[in-house]
Structure formats: structure tokens, C-alpha cells
Design a protein around this motif. Sequence first.
Motif, PDB file in Angstrom:
ATOM      1  N   ARG A  84       0.838  -1.197   0.000  1.00 10.50           N
ATOM      2  CA  ARG A  84       0.000   0.000   0.000  1.00 10.50           C
ATOM      3  C   ARG A  84       0.875   1.249   0.000  1.00 10.50           C
ATOM      4  O   ARG A  84       1.828   1.339   0.768  1.00 10.50           O
ATOM      5  CB  ARG A  84      -0.909   0.011   1.222  1.00 10.50           C
ATOM      6  CG  ARG A  84      -1.925   1.144   1.183  1.00 10.50           C
ATOM      7  CD  ARG A  84      -2.811   1.143   2.387  1.00 10.50           C
ATOM      8  NE  ARG A  84      -3.570  -0.091   2.457  1.00 10.50           N
ATOM      9  CZ  ARG A  84      -4.594  -0.278   3.276  1.00 10.50           C
ATOM     10  NH1 ARG A  84      -4.962   0.679   4.105  1.00 10.50           N
ATOM     11  NH2 ARG A  84      -5.243  -1.424   3.285  1.00 10.50           N
ATOM     12  N   ASN A  92       0.827   5.681  -0.035  1.00  4.99           N
ATOM     13  CA  ASN A  92       0.022   6.760   0.537  1.00  4.99           C
ATOM     14  C   ASN A  92      -0.571   7.708  -0.488  1.00  4.99           C
ATOM     15  O   ASN A  92      -1.535   8.407  -0.200  1.00  4.99           O
ATOM     16  CB  ASN A  92       0.873   7.575   1.518  1.00  4.99           C
ATOM     17  CG  ASN A  92       1.274   6.742   2.710  1.00  4.99           C
ATOM     18  OD1 ASN A  92       0.515   5.933   3.202  1.00  4.99           O
ATOM     19  ND2 ASN A  92       2.505   6.929   3.161  1.00  4.99           N
ATOM     20  N   SER A  93      -0.006   7.742  -1.683  1.00  7.38           N
ATOM     21  CA  SER A  93      -0.418   8.738  -2.659  1.00  7.38           C
ATOM     22  C   SER A  93      -0.241   8.195  -4.071  1.00  7.38           C
ATOM     23  O   SER A  93       0.621   7.349  -4.310  1.00  7.38           O
ATOM     24  CB  SER A  93       0.451   9.986  -2.481  1.00  7.38           C
ATOM     25  OG  SER A  93       0.348  10.843  -3.579  1.00  7.38           O
ATOM     26  N   ASP A 130       3.195   8.198  -5.472  1.00 10.14           N
ATOM     27  CA  ASP A 130       4.156   7.167  -5.100  1.00 10.14           C
ATOM     28  C   ASP A 130       4.296   6.070  -6.159  1.00 10.14           C
ATOM     29  O   ASP A 130       5.111   5.170  -6.011  1.00 10.14           O
ATOM     30  CB  ASP A 130       3.763   6.519  -3.761  1.00 10.14           C
ATOM     31  CG  ASP A 130       3.867   7.484  -2.597  1.00 10.14           C
ATOM     32  OD1 ASP A 130       4.646   8.447  -2.691  1.00 10.14           O
ATOM     33  OD2 ASP A 130       3.164   7.270  -1.598  1.00 10.14           O
ATOM     34  N   HIS A 188      -3.158   1.864  -4.060  1.00  7.99           N
ATOM     35  CA  HIS A 188      -3.597   3.045  -3.315  1.00  7.99           C
ATOM     36  C   HIS A 188      -5.118   3.058  -3.276  1.00  7.99           C
ATOM     37  O   HIS A 188      -5.766   2.879  -4.313  1.00  7.99           O
ATOM     38  CB  HIS A 188      -3.087   4.330  -3.966  1.00  7.99           C
ATOM     39  CG  HIS A 188      -3.633   5.572  -3.345  1.00  7.99           C
ATOM     40  ND1 HIS A 188      -3.235   6.004  -2.106  1.00  7.99           N
ATOM     41  CD2 HIS A 188      -4.558   6.438  -3.769  1.00  7.99           C
ATOM     42  CE1 HIS A 188      -3.888   7.103  -1.804  1.00  7.99           C
ATOM     43  NE2 HIS A 188      -4.704   7.387  -2.809  1.00  7.99           N
TER      44      HIS A 188
END
Length: 97
Positions: free
Chosen positions: A59, A61-62, A65, A95
Motif C-alpha cells: 500500500r 500513501n499517494s 508514489d 492506493h
Amino acid sequence: MIDHIAINVQNVKNSAEWYQNNFGFEIKYIDETWAMLELGNQKLALTIPGQHPPHIAIRVNSLNDFPNGEFKYHRDGSAYLYDKDPDGNVVEYIHYP
């Protein structure tokens, strides 16, 4: 953070029931080609061969990424991108909106 591990199975329903009966996984989603199982805070995806490769999903965060920003969307709205590690193992960046 590891989001899930995905493995290929021949029959999603049979495999989901096997993981549920033998280990106590809860079936969070299932159809003929894909299932997401959960046990505690661990998730296991079951897919049919050819739909998604066996992989580990990390996973992020944005959306920034993602390498090269070249991502697609799963049916649940999560953005994803498959990549390979130096040994050829598939890694999924994922994400959630």
C-alpha cells in the motif's frame, strides 16, 4: 505496508471455502474470477490464472508514489500498478481513494 498477498487458484469459490474452513478466513468479496479474504489484519486475494499474476501488494500513501505514474484501477476503485523486483517477483503498488 503490505496490503495483501495474491495467489492463483483454479476455482475461486472452492478455494475461498477451503481457506475459510481450514483457517477461519472471512470472505469479504467473491465472484467467479476473484475473491478477497481476511484473517485479522491480513488479506489474501484469490484470482484465476491470467487475470492477475501471483503477487505481493504494498500500500502506498499517494498516487504520486507510483513509478512513472502509470496506474490502472481495480473494480473497487483502488489504483494499482504491477512492477517486478530484481528477481522477477511481481509487486503491486496499491492506493485506496
